[in-house]
Design an enzyme around this catalytic site. Structure first.
Site, mmCIF file in Angstrom:
data_model
loop_
_atom_site.group_PDB
_atom_site.id
_atom_site.type_symbol
_atom_site.label_atom_id
_atom_site.label_comp_id
_atom_site.label_asym_id
_atom_site.label_seq_id
_atom_site.Cartn_x
_atom_site.Cartn_y
_atom_site.Cartn_z
ATOM 1 N N ASP A 216 0.436 9.397 15.182
ATOM 2 C CA ASP A 216 -0.547 10.443 15.509
ATOM 3 C C ASP A 216 0.052 11.343 16.581
ATOM 4 O O ASP A 216 0.586 10.828 17.579
ATOM 5 C CB ASP A 216 -1.863 9.807 16.013
ATOM 6 C CG ASP A 216 -3.048 10.742 15.846
ATOM 7 O OD1 ASP A 216 -2.983 11.897 16.335
ATOM 8 O OD2 ASP A 216 -4.033 10.338 15.210
ATOM 9 N N LYS B 126 -12.204 11.817 2.719
ATOM 10 C CA LYS B 126 -13.253 12.742 3.148
ATOM 11 C C LYS B 126 -13.834 13.438 1.916
ATOM 12 O O LYS B 126 -13.092 13.865 1.039
ATOM 13 C CB LYS B 126 -12.622 13.768 4.093
ATOM 14 C CG LYS B 126 -13.619 14.396 4.991
ATOM 15 C CD LYS B 126 -13.140 14.434 6.428
ATOM 16 C CE LYS B 126 -14.234 14.942 7.332
ATOM 17 N NZ LYS B 126 -15.214 13.942 7.701
HETATM 18 C C1 LIG Z 1 -10.748 10.270 12.847
HETATM 19 S S1 LIG Z 1 -9.340 10.255 13.860
HETATM 20 C C2 LIG Z 1 -8.729 8.636 13.618
HETATM 21 C C3 LIG Z 1 -9.484 7.593 14.365
HETATM 22 C C4 LIG Z 1 -8.769 6.266 14.357
HETATM 23 N N1 LIG Z 1 -8.751 5.673 13.019
HETATM 24 C C5 LIG Z 1 -9.407 5.280 15.299
HETATM 25 O O1 LIG Z 1 -9.912 4.247 14.848
HETATM 26 O O2 LIG Z 1 -9.376 5.518 16.522
HETATM 27 C C6 LIG Z 1 -8.214 11.231 12.972
HETATM 28 C C7 LIG Z 1 -6.825 11.331 13.610
HETATM 29 O O3 LIG Z 1 -5.922 11.785 12.611
HETATM 30 C C8 LIG Z 1 -4.912 12.509 13.272
HETATM 31 N N2 LIG Z 1 -4.169 13.313 12.269
HETATM 32 C C9 LIG Z 1 -4.631 14.341 11.512
HETATM 33 N N3 LIG Z 1 -3.629 14.810 10.735
HETATM 34 C C10 LIG Z 1 -2.524 14.055 10.997
HETATM 35 C C11 LIG Z 1 -1.192 14.040 10.510
HETATM 36 N N4 LIG Z 1 -0.775 14.913 9.583
HETATM 37 N N5 LIG Z 1 -0.327 13.114 10.998
HETATM 38 C C12 LIG Z 1 -0.742 12.213 11.924
HETATM 39 N N6 LIG Z 1 -1.993 12.189 12.424
HETATM 40 C C13 LIG Z 1 -2.876 13.088 11.973
HETATM 41 C C14 LIG Z 1 -5.663 13.317 14.304
HETATM 42 O O4 LIG Z 1 -4.787 13.713 15.361
HETATM 43 C C15 LIG Z 1 -6.734 12.325 14.761
HETATM 44 O O5 LIG Z 1 -6.340 11.666 15.942
#
Ligand SMILES: C[S@@+](CC[C@H](N)C(=O)[O-])C[C@H]1O[C@@H](n2cnc3c(N)ncnc32)[C@H](O)[C@@H]1O
Length: 342
Positions: free
Chosen positions: A231, A298
């Site tokens: 992330d 989603k």
């Molecule tokens: C809903 S949160 C995840 C929550 C996590 N599962 C938890 O339990 O804490 C979504 C995360 O996906 C990350 N994200 C979105 N697109 C991404 C990518 N292409 N590569 C890595 N991380 C990504 C965002 O930065 C965000 O922190």
């Protein structure tokens, strides 16, 4: 068992999809809304036991809970006649509950005139269960007695927990706030573990895509796994320096790993599900053959059936799609369990 009517429940806002899914899958069925997330459903089959077996074997995506409708009486806000109705129904179960563990689950629609709290109504029914030689319990019951107060009627049913799809009232599973649980998102993974009967401690090495702030990672670490968390955002400070956690502060699209590095891939990126699918598919060689993936999808386009059909097809190129389920802790999303094809 002859054909019966069931009371079904879906997540808020998803009852129309749960109803539509059942209509499509069981063309002889009839479905009608009851209140909010709850609806009536008659599968229109002669062998209900067989039908339940089929529903358990291949659970619908949006149906969270169901119970068979045994009795229905008009409802007013009068406590005396309402208590009488609960007692009268519970007495019909005397033979069934004798010597057995019985959970009484009470729910009411927001606009129902039901004059009791859930706990009060539960106590009334539990008193009758006790008189009949049954043991009222909250969990691990032999029978679940369900009572649903709709705006106009009181609906009753009694079933084995497995036939309700969930042994929680209306499928609303609650987890204790375990110590160290970093985000609400963690509940999704805990629920997926139970719903898919996939004990996470069976895995060794996990890749967590979209891991910040670390709810899913913390569950996996708690189960003893090694975790590679991907992330660009920061992980929760409490995870810093964890000996089994490696945080790659990167976009997951920029990464590749040696083949078969991981036996579990989890992804909760809350991103366009088609792009997520391309990204996960590109990283699929990093997962060993037969390794599992748990992925949040989603539902962004208000066309969930089409989206799910397209995504199932796209994931099927590299994975066997084992289950797709809208979990209680999913909001505008569903959770998919896949296994990497050999
Ligand atoms: C809903 S949160 C995840 C929550 C996590 N599962 C938890 O339990 O804490 C979504 C995360 O996906 C990350 N994200 C979105 N697109 C991404 C990518 N292409 N590569 C890595 N991380 C990504 C965002 O930065 C965000 O922190």
């Amino acid at each position: 068992m002859t054909s019966v009517t069931f009371i079904g429940t879906a997540n808020p806002g998803f009852a129309p999809y749960a109803m539509e899914e059942l209509r499509r899958r069981f063309p002889g069925s009839s479905v009608s809304g009851l209140s909010g997330e709850t609806f009536r459903f008659s599968p229109g089959v002669s062998d209900t036991e067989e039908w339940l077996k089929e529903i358990r074997r291949d659970e619908p995506v949006f149906l969270r809970h169901l119970f068979p409708l045994d009795a229905e009486v008009p409802l007013t806000d009068d406590p005396g006649s309402t208590a009488d109705a609960i007692v009268a129904y519970a007495r019909t179960l005397a033979d069934k509950v004798n010597g057995r563990k019985v959970a009484v689950q009470v729910r009411k629609a927001v606009n129902s005139p039901f004059p009791f709290t859930s706990a009060e109504a539960r106590d009334i029914a539990a008193g009758v269960v006790r008189e009949a030689g049954g043991e009222p319990v909250l969990q691990d019951a032999d029978w679940i007695v369900s009572l649903y107060a709709s705006p106009k009627t009181l609906l009753f049913g009694c079933s084995e927990p497995r036939n309700n799809l969930s042994d929680w009232p209306g499928g609303a599973i609650r987890f204790r706030r375990e110590e160290g649980l970093l985000s609400r998102a963690a509940f999704k993974l805990l629920e997926a573990e139970r719903a898919f009967r996939l004990p996470l401690d069976r895995f060794n090495n996990a890749l967590d895509l979209g891991a910040a702030p670390g709810g899913w990672s913390s569950v996996l670490l708690d189960r003893g796994l090694k975790v590679t968390a991907v992330d660009p955002a920061e992980m929760d400070p409490s995870l810093k320096g964890h000996p089994r956690l490696h945080h790659l502060k990167k976009n997951a699209a920029e990464l590749s790993f040696p083949p078969g590095t991981f036996d579990l891939l989890v992804c909760d990126m809350s991103w366009d599900p088609h792009r997520t699918c391309r990204l996960v598919s590109a990283l699929s060689p990093a997962l060993s053959a037969g390794g599992s993936g748990i992925i949040t999808l989603k539902l962004m386009y208000r066309k969930p059936f089409q989206t799910l059909r397209e995504l199932t097809e796209a994931y099927s190129e590299h994975f066997d799609v084992r289950r797709v389920k809208q979990l209680f802790h999913n909001r505008e999303e569903v959770t998919m369990w896949v296994r990497r094809k050999p």
